[in-house]
Scaffold this active site. Sequence first.
Site, mmCIF file in Angstrom:
data_model
loop_
_atom_site.group_PDB
_atom_site.id
_atom_site.type_symbol
_atom_site.label_atom_id
_atom_site.label_comp_id
_atom_site.label_asym_id
_atom_site.label_seq_id
_atom_site.Cartn_x
_atom_site.Cartn_y
_atom_site.Cartn_z
ATOM 1 N N LYS A 1 36.379 36.398 44.487
ATOM 2 C CA LYS A 1 35.764 37.450 43.694
ATOM 3 C C LYS A 1 35.594 36.971 42.264
ATOM 4 O O LYS A 1 36.554 36.430 41.714
ATOM 5 C CB LYS A 1 36.682 38.667 43.730
ATOM 6 C CG LYS A 1 36.226 39.831 42.902
ATOM 7 C CD LYS A 1 37.270 40.914 42.972
ATOM 8 C CE LYS A 1 36.824 42.046 42.078
ATOM 9 N NZ LYS A 1 37.832 43.065 41.965
ATOM 10 N N LYS B 1 40.811 35.508 42.592
ATOM 11 C CA LYS B 1 40.134 36.526 41.783
ATOM 12 C C LYS B 1 40.105 36.033 40.346
ATOM 13 O O LYS B 1 41.138 35.767 39.736
ATOM 14 C CB LYS B 1 40.869 37.852 41.878
ATOM 15 C CG LYS B 1 40.268 38.913 40.970
ATOM 16 C CD LYS B 1 40.874 40.280 41.193
ATOM 17 C CE LYS B 1 40.301 41.280 40.199
ATOM 18 N NZ LYS B 1 40.873 42.621 40.382
ATOM 19 N N TYR C 1 28.360 46.827 46.997
ATOM 20 C CA TYR C 1 27.837 48.173 46.729
ATOM 21 C C TYR C 1 26.462 48.361 47.378
ATOM 22 O O TYR C 1 25.944 49.468 47.396
ATOM 23 C CB TYR C 1 27.768 48.406 45.210
ATOM 24 C CG TYR C 1 29.131 48.244 44.566
ATOM 25 C CD1 TYR C 1 30.060 49.270 44.613
ATOM 26 C CD2 TYR C 1 29.524 47.034 43.979
ATOM 27 C CE1 TYR C 1 31.329 49.121 44.078
ATOM 28 C CE2 TYR C 1 30.789 46.871 43.432
ATOM 29 C CZ TYR C 1 31.682 47.913 43.492
ATOM 30 O OH TYR C 1 32.941 47.749 42.968
HETATM 31 C C1 PBG Z 1 41.278 46.125 39.732
HETATM 32 C C2 PBG Z 1 39.996 45.769 40.366
HETATM 33 C C3 PBG Z 1 38.848 45.406 39.670
HETATM 34 C C4 PBG Z 1 37.842 45.272 40.608
HETATM 35 C C5 PBG Z 1 38.397 45.547 41.866
HETATM 36 N N1 PBG Z 1 39.737 45.837 41.689
HETATM 37 C C6 PBG Z 1 38.607 45.243 38.219
HETATM 38 C C7 PBG Z 1 39.486 44.370 37.445
HETATM 39 O O1 PBG Z 1 40.165 43.485 37.964
HETATM 40 O O2 PBG Z 1 39.511 44.567 36.235
HETATM 41 C C8 PBG Z 1 36.435 44.926 40.268
HETATM 42 C C9 PBG Z 1 35.401 45.349 41.227
HETATM 43 C C10 PBG Z 1 34.007 45.296 40.715
HETATM 44 O O3 PBG Z 1 33.715 44.903 39.571
HETATM 45 O O4 PBG Z 1 33.133 45.670 41.481
HETATM 46 N N2 PBG Z 1 42.425 45.574 40.197
#
Ligand code: PBG
Length: 327
Positions: free
Chosen positions: A251, A198, A316
């Site tokens: 991600k 991530k 989404y």
């Molecule tokens: C938080 C989390 C995030 C997303 C999923 N879980 C945001 C972040 O890490 O700040 C992002 C999902 C998206 O942007 O669609 N742990």
Amino acid sequence: MILQHRNRILRRNAAIRDMVAETQLRSADFILPVFVTEGKDVVEAISSMPGYFRRSLDKTVEEVKELWSLGIKSVLLFVKCDDALKDNTGKESWNPNGLMQQAVKAIKDAVPEMIVMTDVALDPYSEYGHDGIVDVKSGYILNDETVEALIKMSLSHAAAGADFIAPSDMMDGRIGMFRKALEESGHTHVGIMSYSAKYASCFYGPFRDALDSAPGFGDKKTYQMNYANRIEAINETLKDVAEGADIVMVKPAMAYLDIIREVKNAVTVPVSAYHVSGEYAMIKAAAERGWLDEEKAILESLTAIKRSGADLIATYFAKDAVRLLQS
Ligand code: PBG
């Protein structure tokens, strides 16, 4: 011309193209993120995610029933927590009667076969909007203390009936700790979909609007990955697999197709990709202006993510995609 090969033979008409298509999207590929908020009869628009909503529990259950009837078999739950319940420990996140825990139960009661995945990270519950506990003196996000908190959170999700926990926090060593805690508490059937690679990405902006979870100070770069790095993604992912992850995730998705492919080639567990909020917003915004054909952009994007190596896609656009695949 006398040619040995005419590559265009296989592109001559739709039936031939379809016959030789290497990648096919299926409704079972999709995981739909679902945003839950307090209240009753609430359906709130999210301005930076046009066409997407936060719903109270009752409306969430209605929505999930519809999703199941459309052929969407898995949801990934996020909650918007009241400001009054936020603190630095994130303790509301393991409240057995918290919004997340209630949502899991309500969905499993209404649609028992729906695969329910839960986000595990402290940001919606953190007064600082960080995924972990903040060392107030230094501003550093504490690793081991956060993992202890997330274990409690994970076990409460498992107790509520979650099928998979989905840790998005990027703390070190958490997957092994979660697996052990799930085993020891008898939740031996609960899976872990780990956000393994991530990245610290600007493409999460609209999501943070949706859950009011933007970091109050600094950024997430001491725990989320640097987008300049590729090999590190393999390192993170292999460790998560060794620690017991059932599914791994990359991600965001569209700017990280190379990473998805590398990860797919490196592991033997299913790979998921998260087509994140900013990627959704970009397509929506361009389509609103008439600059892109929204339906074509959705199918091309999701097919490319799958082609790059994703077995599963959190998006989404899952509802739109399922509708488009049927038409
Ligand atoms: C938080 C989390 C995030 C997303 C999923 N879980 C945001 C972040 O890490 O700040 C992002 C999902 C998206 O942007 O669609 N742990």
